[in-house]
Design an enzyme around this catalytic site. Sequence first.
Site, PDB file in Angstrom:
ATOM      1  N   SER A 171       0.843  -1.196   0.000  1.00 58.76           N
ATOM      2  CA  SER A 171       0.000   0.000   0.000  1.00 58.76           C
ATOM      3  C   SER A 171       0.888   1.260   0.000  1.00 58.76           C
ATOM      4  O   SER A 171       1.855   1.311  -0.775  1.00 58.76           O
ATOM      5  CB  SER A 171      -0.915  -0.069   1.219  1.00 58.76           C
ATOM      6  N   ASP A 420      -8.164  -5.401  -6.479  1.00 55.69           N
ATOM      7  CA  ASP A 420      -7.914  -4.271  -5.581  1.00 55.69           C
ATOM      8  C   ASP A 420      -8.138  -2.943  -6.295  1.00 55.69           C
ATOM      9  O   ASP A 420      -7.523  -2.696  -7.331  1.00 55.69           O
ATOM     10  CB  ASP A 420      -6.458  -4.371  -5.101  1.00 55.69           C
ATOM     11  N   HIS A 445      -6.118  -6.346  -1.966  1.00 57.95           N
ATOM     12  CA  HIS A 445      -5.019  -5.455  -1.557  1.00 57.95           C
ATOM     13  C   HIS A 445      -3.854  -6.246  -0.959  1.00 57.95           C
ATOM     14  O   HIS A 445      -4.007  -6.907   0.052  1.00 57.95           O
ATOM     15  CB  HIS A 445      -5.569  -4.443  -0.551  1.00 57.95           C
TER      16      HIS A 445
END
Length: 482
Positions: A171, A420, A445
């Site tokens: 991320s 994602d 994710h």
Amino acid sequence: MSHVAACLVCLSVVLTGGTGLLTPRFPRPKGPVLRSEYSYDTKYFTQPVDHFSFATSDTFDQRYLINRKYFEGDGGPIFFYTGNEGDITWFGDNTGFMWDIAPKFKAMVVFAEHRYYGDSMPYGKDSYKDPRHLGYLTAEQALADFARLITHLKSSIPGAADSPVVAFGGSYGGMLAAWFRMKYPSSVIGSLAASAPVWQFEGLTPCGSQYSIITQDFQKGSPGCDTRIRKSWDLLNQIGQTAAGREKLSSMFSLCSPLNTTKDVTVTMTQWLLNTWFNLAMVDYPYPASFLEPLPAWPIKEVCSLITKSLDVLEGIAAGATLYYNYTGQATCLNIQESAVSSLGDLGWSFQFCSEMTMPSCSDGVHDMFFPEPWNLTAYMAQCKSAWKVTPRPYWILQQFGGKNITAASNIIFSNGLLDPWSAGGVTESLSDSLVAITIADGAHHLDLRSSNPADPQSVIEAREQEVEIIREWLQQYYSGL
Ligand SMILES: *[C@@H]1O[C@H](CO)[C@@H](O)[C@H](O)[C@H]1NC(C)=O
Ligand SMILES: *[C@@H]1O[C@H](CO)[C@@H](O)[C@H](O)[C@H]1NC(C)=O
Ligand SMILES: *[C@@H]1O[C@H](CO)[C@@H](O)[C@H](O)[C@H]1NC(C)=O
Ligand SMILES: *[C@@H]1O[C@H](CO)[C@@H](O)[C@H](O)[C@H]1NC(C)=O
């Protein structure tokens, strides 16, 4: 609907009095992790608050987690997680891949906390007081912290002086891992940047792409699921106009506090639902997991089955949202204000979003199942100024980290799960022999960073094998050059 600004996953900034700025949100911990599956020592390293000027000599203690169990000295590798916006113990617990492969590589494992999060507060309780204290919360300062910490580890741990370091991150942490290799190639031999939306910036990616991906996820969830959600916004708007309608909604959704005004429905509640669907798309994992909320395997499928089973559209939506928030059966009510900024992690990201991290997003209700919410740079600038008393620099990240022009860099793996929403701003095609894109068809994710699981789809098993292979090559190159 009267949305002031576009958002990815939206948070109303409480500082402005409830409405106003909407901030994109990556998954983050709700609170500190109390018991870890993995064992490590917790340590602190003193860092300058400002690496880039001599205007202040203030220092603070950066927290990091370290495990030397598999490390045999003698220049063995260091696996280094570039911490993102949250308590580092949470990332330590949710990055099983590093723990899974460390024994094989006889690697030292380090998780470094990002300044202004968790236990790494430059000015203690005053850290968030004003721009004078908070202004040192930047990606550049965080990267410099990582570089100094690595130098410290290599110089102080026996047998680590010549250790090659591999960076890992997911991320925003993945963005940091990639940028770390670009800016500090002498500190790390390569980086695994998982689900890192390095191109979710002004002018690089169409702002609506994320919402199209979420819509596809729900389309696949069960036939008609996306259509129902698409219909729900107008229905909510209509029913929210009257007191009787709001009362009905409050009870249908078992809300913790009643919907008092039309705006409670048309802004707060719709943003909360949008958040809910966005979060589900991020954590649509193939096995039960508790990343943001405890959820069953393939939660979108479960939620969609409830949404489409109901005869009434809004009752279906309520059932779907309830599954997300009450899978364990512990929730006594649903709190639509929960998505407001509630912890320092949320606050910190809100500040970053308002200073360097201008990550545009928008929906149009045509290419996605949401409602029209354009991206308005002017409004974003004004709201950030009012919320944080800083003027965002929307193009600075492009200048600082090269935008799409990054082929001068090397040894970075960009992995993305195609379920994602954040893959929209990720690097999904290889840019050179050593800037390698890996896509995971059935991944949400950074699924690849999680520990291996019997329910893992073939696509993530193969992605991890490829990642291990590439890391092995980096290490071989490094050792053969010594
Ligand atoms: C409605 O008003 C009550 C009483 O002022 C308040 O506690 C509650 O938070 C309000 N509900 C919402 C959704 O804002
Ligand atoms: C959560 O689930 C439990 C058990 O099924 C139920 O008793 C409770 O009413 C649910 N809470 C909400 C808010 O729906
Ligand atoms: C963008 O926001 C500004 C300031 O709020 C407003 O004046 C302008 O009309 C908006 N532009 C569009 C295209 O909506
Ligand atoms: C990318 O950077 C290189 C080297 O500085 C430069 O020659 C090239 O024009 C740049 N390309 C773009 C699209 O900016």
